[in-house]
Design an enzyme around this catalytic site. Sequence first.
Site, PDB file in Angstrom:
ATOM      1  N   GLY A 116       0.803  -1.230   0.000  1.00  0.00           N
ATOM      2  CA  GLY A 116       0.000   0.000   0.000  1.00  0.00           C
ATOM      3  C   GLY A 116       0.828   1.269   0.000  1.00  0.00           C
ATOM      4  N   LEU A 117       1.980   1.226  -0.671  1.00  0.00           N
ATOM      5  CA  LEU A 117       2.834   2.399  -0.849  1.00  0.00           C
ATOM      6  C   LEU A 117       3.293   3.061   0.451  1.00  0.00           C
ATOM      7  CD1 LEU A 117       1.016   4.041  -3.893  1.00  0.00           C
ATOM      8  CD2 LEU A 117       3.451   3.523  -3.837  1.00  0.00           C
ATOM      9  N   CYS A 121       1.418   0.282  -9.995  1.00  0.00           N
ATOM     10  CA  CYS A 121       1.088  -0.455  -8.770  1.00  0.00           C
ATOM     11  C   CYS A 121      -0.336  -1.004  -8.942  1.00  0.00           C
ATOM     12  CB  CYS A 121       1.166   0.461  -7.548  1.00  0.00           C
ATOM     13  SG  CYS A 121       0.615  -0.376  -6.059  1.00  0.00           S
ATOM     14  N   GLY A 127      14.182  -8.240  -8.005  1.00  0.00           N
ATOM     15  CA  GLY A 127      13.482  -7.856  -6.788  1.00  0.00           C
ATOM     16  C   GLY A 127      13.297  -9.008  -5.839  1.00  0.00           C
ATOM     17  N   ILE A 129       8.185  -5.521 -16.047  1.00  0.00           N
ATOM     18  CA  ILE A 129       6.852  -5.119 -15.658  1.00  0.00           C
ATOM     19  C   ILE A 129       6.775  -4.945 -14.136  1.00  0.00           C
ATOM     20  CG2 ILE A 129       5.621  -6.275 -17.557  1.00  0.00           C
ATOM     21  CD1 ILE A 129       5.175  -8.674 -15.672  1.00  0.00           C
ATOM     22  N   ASN A 130       5.700  -4.318 -13.667  1.00  0.00           N
ATOM     23  CA  ASN A 130       5.373  -4.316 -12.244  1.00  0.00           C
ATOM     24  C   ASN A 130       4.692  -5.663 -11.940  1.00  0.00           C
ATOM     25  OD1 ASN A 130       4.590  -3.514  -9.548  1.00  0.00           O
ATOM     26  ND2 ASN A 130       4.586  -1.396 -10.234  1.00  0.00           N
ATOM     27  N   THR A 131       4.212  -5.821 -10.732  1.00  0.00           N
ATOM     28  CA  THR A 131       3.594  -7.101 -10.342  1.00  0.00           C
ATOM     29  C   THR A 131       2.247  -7.338 -11.047  1.00  0.00           C
ATOM     30  OG1 THR A 131       2.682  -5.917  -8.467  1.00  0.00           O
ATOM     31  CG2 THR A 131       4.692  -7.174  -8.070  1.00  0.00           C
TER      32      THR A 131
HETATM   33  O1  RRO Z   1       3.596  -0.691  -2.251  1.00  0.00           O
HETATM   34  C1  RRO Z   1       3.026  -1.602  -2.871  1.00  0.00           C
HETATM   35  O2  RRO Z   1       2.085  -2.243  -2.366  1.00  0.00           O
HETATM   36  C2  RRO Z   1       3.431  -1.966  -4.248  1.00  0.00           C
HETATM   37  C3  RRO Z   1       3.804  -1.065  -5.204  1.00  0.00           C
HETATM   38 BR1  RRO Z   1       4.002   0.714  -4.846  1.00  0.00          BR
HETATM   39  C4  RRO Z   1       4.053  -1.512  -6.528  1.00  0.00           C
HETATM   40  O3  RRO Z   1       4.376  -0.751  -7.456  1.00  0.00           O
HETATM   41  N1  RRO Z   1       3.908  -2.830  -6.785  1.00  0.00           N
HETATM   42  C5  RRO Z   1       3.570  -3.699  -5.841  1.00  0.00           C
HETATM   43  O4  RRO Z   1       3.456  -4.897  -6.142  1.00  0.00           O
HETATM   44  N2  RRO Z   1       3.328  -3.269  -4.554  1.00  0.00           N
END
Ligand code: RRO
Length: 349
Positions: free
Chosen positions: A117-118, A174, A309, A235-237
């Site tokens: 959640g950033l 995200c 990562g 890519i992101n998740t």
């Molecule tokens: O912080 C997160 O939950 C999060 C971020 Br910002 C993101 O870019 N990708 C992710 O899998 N988690």
Amino acid sequence: MEQKKQKQKLKRKRRNKISHNTAYKTKLYLTKTTILKTPAVKILKENRLGINLAGLKLPNPTMLASGILGYTKETFKNIADGGAGAIVTKSVGLKPRSGYANPTVTQTSCGLINAMGLPNPGIEEFAKEISEAKRVLNVPLIVSVYGFAAEEYATVAKKAVTAGADAVELNVSCPHVKETGSEIGQKPEILKEVVKNVKSAVQKPVFVKLSPNVTSIAETAEAAVNAGADAITAINTVKAMAIDTETAKPILSNKMGGLSGPAIKPIALRCVYEIYEKVKVPIIGCGGITNWRDAAEFLLAGASAVQIGTAIATKGPNMFKAITRGIDAYLKRKGFRSVNEIVGLSHKS
Ligand code: RRO
């Protein structure tokens, strides 16, 4: 007559001596240059791994992916000592955020699902960490930036660059925070506005990290590049979830999260391959890389560098060295002089 012969003999002897001396000197000279030049040439020749990524000089093509490990300069230094060619920070925004309640991470058979959640201290606080990290790091520091509007991305990016960031990576991907992340990256018009705003606010390279949760990631990449992106991270998740069979409830407090690790590698690889066919800027491959062969696959698909990562979080920072060594041995075995020679090679067959 005898005197004349003697004179000629002496002359010949002198000539021979001179030519011998000259030859000796030349040999010495050659030896000297060989001694002086050989190691330098050799080092130059054997530096197969150094790359120029949108203007940033990386000693090798491995990078720490955003969101892994803490924010302190000590952690950054540990990662650089582990052999990373560059570091991307966790995403930072305008204001501090505590993130979601626990549980925020769960393990699956093929990777991790997170919904942090950033959480971040906000750019004002983080700026101090950036300046201090810059003092101890010898590899580029890229600050991941998020916002809830184009102007916010630009403000945070500007503050990050002022604090010393070598580049920014825009998190428009995200998968589980409302009104930011993939909610921006999935709308090409808003994405373009974000990239344009940031580009006009900073003089450093702007990377854009994309989500696979779209119809066409290549078209999204094209929109970002048309707006001025200097590189694309893919890519992101991948949006995912897990359910506890005993409680019959979703495991993560946010219910949905982002899947990372080996399960998403083939998806990420396909994304990089598609983006490479559409845009000309460098691509940074990210998603499930755990060994040198995974990394090599991404390079062959069209990535100029790779981010790691989950494997760092689970196996530690020395993974960078192991992967770098593996790529180097592969290049040597295949007779390539530079890692650049294999970028996108799979498209040529
Ligand atoms: O912080 C997160 O939950 C999060 C971020 Br910002 C993101 O870019 N990708 C992710 O899998 N988690």
